[in-house]
Design an enzyme around this catalytic site. Structure first.
Site, mmCIF file in Angstrom:
data_model
loop_
_atom_site.group_PDB
_atom_site.id
_atom_site.type_symbol
_atom_site.label_atom_id
_atom_site.label_comp_id
_atom_site.label_asym_id
_atom_site.label_seq_id
_atom_site.Cartn_x
_atom_site.Cartn_y
_atom_site.Cartn_z
ATOM 1 N N SER A 170 0.900 -1.233 0.017
ATOM 2 C CA SER A 170 -0.045 0.047 -0.041
ATOM 3 C C SER A 170 1.053 1.310 -0.130
ATOM 4 O O SER A 170 1.993 1.169 0.075
ATOM 5 C CB SER A 170 -0.820 0.061 1.220
ATOM 6 O OG SER A 170 -0.052 0.156 2.409
ATOM 7 N N LYS A 171 0.205 2.374 -0.064
ATOM 8 C CA LYS A 171 0.994 3.510 -0.278
ATOM 9 C C LYS A 171 1.579 3.697 0.932
ATOM 10 O O LYS A 171 2.817 4.398 1.083
ATOM 11 C CB LYS A 171 -0.073 4.874 -0.376
ATOM 12 C CG LYS A 171 -0.484 4.944 -1.729
ATOM 13 C CD LYS A 171 -1.491 6.122 -2.080
ATOM 14 C CE LYS A 171 -1.926 5.812 -3.408
ATOM 15 N NZ LYS A 171 -3.294 6.612 -3.819
ATOM 16 N N ARG A 172 1.129 3.092 2.156
ATOM 17 C CA ARG A 172 1.983 3.309 3.517
ATOM 18 C C ARG A 172 3.285 2.507 3.540
ATOM 19 O O ARG A 172 4.159 2.943 4.473
ATOM 20 C CB ARG A 172 1.021 2.789 4.460
ATOM 21 C CG ARG A 172 0.563 3.857 5.524
ATOM 22 C CD ARG A 172 -0.429 3.388 6.562
ATOM 23 N NE ARG A 172 -1.655 3.169 5.840
ATOM 24 C CZ ARG A 172 -2.476 2.163 5.770
ATOM 25 N NH1 ARG A 172 -2.304 1.336 6.675
ATOM 26 N NH2 ARG A 172 -3.476 2.049 4.979
#
Ligand code: GLU
Length: 326
Positions: free
Chosen positions: A246-248
């Site tokens: 994910s972007k995280r």
């Protein structure tokens, strides 16, 4: 056999990272291999999540990678418009037909009322199924009221071009919202109407949609639509291999790689080989080789781990091959 038509259907909610772009690359490869048509469809019916400029940014990303489309918002075709917010009348017409056939009902209950029903299911230690809590005397539906699909629970078995034969019990089929109070359709409704109207032959997308398949199959039947071929691509996993990238976890925009000096050939090669190989030891594939060799049936079923070192290695190889050519 119908001419192959595939689509990439992004929601304009941000940039495209490696996970999202594979959902464009696989259908593009399938269309190009078959001499078919690749469609770009903008799924902008969740206006609260929309990010200004996202459509242009996505277009730039696809163009940098050489993933070209034949029909789309900027490429008129016989199946337009290709932006969902411009197709409202089409969805409302199908909504009306479902109402008339008794396969949809107005659901004007408030979120608080629905929450109370969920709490009731929890108190009875049962999973919440909207179809077990249908309103008794729903008003006659008219635009401006949420519209809910009236499902017909049954057991399903179906084939997925990547995941193989799948099946699910009746509990996977439920009533769901088709049209929201703002008059716009949900993704669950709009994509099925559009895939049918645009004569899509292969619906290729991420694994996050697979659990909804029994609901979708039930709606296909209520609408009387033929089913396309379905293919759900496994997730790309974070480097630790434990969760979806994910972007995280540092999944960054594909265009950031461009700005850091990566070649589009290397990125395309990298994306295609995340979870796919041609059965040989070959690792470097040109665009033309990918088009001729790609096979949905050889995409692995388990998640592919995102390994940026491999991208660096591929980029080095591609850069050296440019050197050799000069
Ligand atoms: N709009 C959906 C998304 O961005 C598309 C899913 C699909 O390809 O059907 O995830």
């Amino acid at each position: 056999m119908k001419p192959v038509r595939t689509r990439f259907a992004p929601s304009p909610t941000g940039f495209l990272h490696v996970g999202n772009v594979r959902a464009a690359l696989f259908p593009w490869l399938v269309a190009r291999q078959a001499g078919g048509t690749f469609i770009l469809r903008v799924e902008d019916t969740d206006q609260a999540r929309e990010v200004a400029g996202a459509v242009e940014y996505m277009r730039d990303t696809l163009m940098w990678l050489g993933i070209d489309w034949d029909e789309g918002p900027d490429k008129p075709g016989n199946f337009g418009p290709y932006t969902q917010s411009e197709r409202k009348a089409i969805y409302l017409e199908w909504a009306q037909r479902l109402v008339e056939s008794g396969a949809a009902y107005a659901d004007i209950r408030t979120p608080a009322e629905l929450d109370a029903l969920r709490a009731d299911a929890r108190a009875n230690k049962k999973p919440f199924l909207a179809r077990e809590y249908r309103p008794e005397n729903p008003p006659t539906w008219q635009p401006g009221m949420p519209l809910r699909f009236k499902s017909t629970p049954k057991v399903y078995q179906w084939n997925d071009a990547i995941m193989g034969t799948l099946s699910a019990g009746e509990e996977a089929v439920d009533d769901f919202i088709l049209v929201k109070s703002d008059g716009l359709p949900t993704y669950n409704f709009a994509h099925i109407i559009d895939d049918n109207a645009m004569e899509i032959t292969h619906v290729i997308r991420g694994l996050e949609y697979i659990s909804s398949m029994p609901k979708y199959l039930n709606l296909y039947e209520a609408l009387g639509f033929d089913q396309p071929i379905f293919a759900h691509a496994p997730h790309i996993m974070a480097p630790d291999g434990k969760k979806k990238l994910s972007k995280r976890d540092g999944a960054k925009s594909i265009l950031q790689y461009r700005d850091e000096g990566f070649l589009p050939e290397a990125m395309l090669n990298f994306l295609a080989s995340l979870g796919w190989n041609d059965g040989t030891e070959q690792e470097i594939f040109t665009r033309d080789e990918l088009v001729s060799k790609f096979d949905l049936g050889r995409v692995q079923k388990s998640g592919a781990v995102f390994d940026e070192r491999r991208l660096l290695w591929l980029n080095g190889s591609w850069i050296r091959s440019l050197d050799d050519a000069t």
